[in-house]
Design a protein around this motif. Structure first.
Motif, short mmCIF file in Angstrom:
data_model
loop_
_atom_site.label_atom_id
_atom_site.label_comp_id
_atom_site.label_asym_id
_atom_site.label_seq_id
_atom_site.Cartn_x
_atom_site.Cartn_y
_atom_site.Cartn_z
N LEU A 163 50.13 -25.16 7.69
CA LEU A 163 49.85 -23.85 7.11
C LEU A 163 49.28 -23.92 5.70
CD1 LEU A 163 52.96 -21.82 8.36
CD2 LEU A 163 50.70 -21.98 9.41
N LEU A 164 48.78 -25.09 5.30
CA LEU A 164 48.15 -25.18 3.99
C LEU A 164 46.82 -24.43 4.02
CD1 LEU A 164 48.89 -28.96 3.37
CD2 LEU A 164 49.96 -27.02 2.23
N PRO A 165 46.42 -23.80 2.92
CA PRO A 165 45.22 -22.95 2.92
C PRO A 165 43.97 -23.64 3.45
CG PRO A 165 46.48 -22.59 0.91
CD PRO A 165 47.14 -23.74 1.63
N TYR A 166 43.77 -24.93 3.10
CA TYR A 166 42.54 -25.58 3.54
C TYR A 166 42.53 -25.86 5.05
CZ TYR A 166 44.93 -30.16 3.50
OH TYR A 166 45.77 -31.21 3.74
N GLN A 167 43.68 -25.74 5.71
CA GLN A 167 43.73 -25.90 7.16
C GLN A 167 43.34 -24.63 7.90
OE1 GLN A 167 47.75 -27.31 7.80
NE2 GLN A 167 47.16 -29.45 7.48
N ARG A 168 43.12 -23.54 7.17
CA ARG A 168 42.64 -22.27 7.70
C ARG A 168 43.47 -21.75 8.88
NH1 ARG A 168 36.60 -24.47 7.91
NH2 ARG A 168 37.82 -26.39 8.03
N PRO A 169 44.76 -21.51 8.67
CA PRO A 169 45.60 -21.02 9.77
C PRO A 169 45.17 -19.65 10.29
CG PRO A 169 46.76 -20.86 7.66
CD PRO A 169 45.52 -21.66 7.41
N GLY A 194 37.97 -27.49 -0.36
CA GLY A 194 37.85 -28.85 -0.85
C GLY A 194 37.75 -28.92 -2.35
N VAL A 195 36.99 -29.89 -2.86
CA VAL A 195 36.82 -30.05 -4.29
C VAL A 195 35.40 -29.63 -4.67
CG1 VAL A 195 38.54 -31.86 -4.54
CG2 VAL A 195 36.21 -32.49 -3.95
N LEU A 196 35.22 -29.28 -5.92
CA LEU A 196 33.94 -28.75 -6.37
C LEU A 196 32.92 -29.86 -6.59
CD1 LEU A 196 35.21 -26.10 -8.95
CD2 LEU A 196 34.50 -25.74 -6.58
N LYS A 246 43.02 -15.54 15.04
CA LYS A 246 41.83 -15.04 15.71
C LYS A 246 41.73 -15.55 17.14
CE LYS A 246 39.16 -14.65 11.41
NZ LYS A 246 37.99 -15.16 10.65
N VAL A 247 42.05 -16.84 17.33
CA VAL A 247 42.01 -17.42 18.67
C VAL A 247 43.02 -16.72 19.59
CG1 VAL A 247 42.56 -19.48 20.02
CG2 VAL A 247 41.16 -19.68 17.96
N ALA A 248 44.23 -16.54 19.09
CA ALA A 248 45.28 -15.91 19.90
C ALA A 248 44.91 -14.47 20.28
CB ALA A 248 46.61 -15.93 19.14
N LYS A 249 44.19 -13.78 19.42
CA LYS A 249 43.81 -12.39 19.69
C LYS A 249 42.68 -12.31 20.72
CE LYS A 249 43.25 -9.54 16.30
NZ LYS A 249 42.82 -8.97 15.00
N ASN A 250 41.80 -13.31 20.73
CA ASN A 250 40.57 -13.20 21.52
C ASN A 250 40.58 -13.95 22.85
OD1 ASN A 250 39.20 -11.58 19.59
ND2 ASN A 250 38.83 -13.39 18.34
N ILE A 251 41.51 -14.87 23.05
CA ILE A 251 41.56 -15.62 24.31
C ILE A 251 42.80 -15.17 25.07
CG2 ILE A 251 41.58 -17.90 25.37
CD1 ILE A 251 40.25 -19.02 22.96
N ASN A 252 42.62 -14.18 25.91
CA ASN A 252 43.75 -13.52 26.57
C ASN A 252 44.40 -14.37 27.65
OD1 ASN A 252 43.39 -11.14 25.03
ND2 ASN A 252 41.77 -10.46 26.41
N GLU A 253 43.64 -15.27 28.27
CA GLU A 253 44.19 -16.02 29.40
C GLU A 253 45.09 -17.18 28.96
OE1 GLU A 253 39.90 -17.66 28.92
OE2 GLU A 253 41.05 -15.84 28.50
#
Length: 230
Positions: A178-184, A101-103, A189-196
């Protein structure tokens, strides 16, 4: 009834606002006289008060009802206005004083306070405020004392799709530019950890550098079979 629908469009962002404006126009034209227009908006928070002022100078008094879609289209004034919001200046609220965000300095504090007061004044005069999420509705209630309803935006892009759905497939649908503040990186991490679940990642538009970086990232983590880019 004469209804005017006003939405916003932003560079390098999704276009839910534009899609919803078109869908509302199509539906409401069955029984009313409807006109629409789209306003340009830049997420430059140093100039946000100036952009809001420009919207407030627009005269929409000739219509019986005004429907606004997106922020800050809601700043157009009308005595019979319905507001639909996807967010509200996220850099001042969700991402305040963070790397996204902004400072927290005097310059931005003054702008944030100004925007806060304008938000409260304008949204409190609306006949109805509708949000695309419960989180946003609760935020407006806590931060501004505004009562808002939650109505989820339909998946308009896929309503007329001829692609047959696999009813046995379990997947998560996400959207990002894919903007940095959207934290792609959180999607990886989700795709790696939720196998089902698999992930269908809708990217309406983005910089080519961000897209190439994401594709290399997916390949590096061996997630090609788990993440589908739409």
């Amino acid at each position: 009834m004469k209804i005017l629908i006003a939405g916003i469009v932003m560079a390098q962002e999704g276009y839910e606002e534009e899609q919803l404006v078109k869908a509302l126009e199509k539906e409401l034209k069955k029984e009313h006289t409807v006109d629409t227009f789209l306003l340009p908006f830049t997420r430059n928070f140093l100039t946000l008060p100036d952009q809001i002022l420009v919207y407030q100078l627009l005269d929409a008094s000739d219509c019986d009802m005004l429907i606004t879609v997106g922020y800050p289209a809601c700043m157009i004034e009308h005595s019979n206005k319905v507001v639909y919001l996807f967010d509200a200046a996220p850099h001042f609220w969700e991402y305040w004083d963070s790397q996204y965000g902004v400072l927290c300095n005097n310059q931005y504090l003054n702008i944030r306070d100004t925007v806060h007061n304008i938000d409260k004044k304008i949204l409190s005069t609306a006949k109805k405020v509708v949000c695309s999420s419960n989180l946003l509705a609760k935020d407006l209630s806590k931060r501004l004392g505004i009562k808002a309803e939650t109505v989820y935006c339909p998946a308009l892009e896929f309503e007329n799709s001829s692609i047959a759905a696999d009813e046995t497939e379990k997947y998560i649908m996400a959207e990002t530019s894919l903007l940095p503040y959207q934290r792609p990186e959180t999607l990886i991490k989700v795709a790696k950890n939720i196998n089902e679940y698999k992930m269908k990642l809708f990217i309406p538009n983005t910089d080519i550098v961000y897209m190439e970086t994401l594709k290399k990232w997916i390949e590096k983590e061996n997630l090609n079979e788990r993440i589908e880019i739409i």
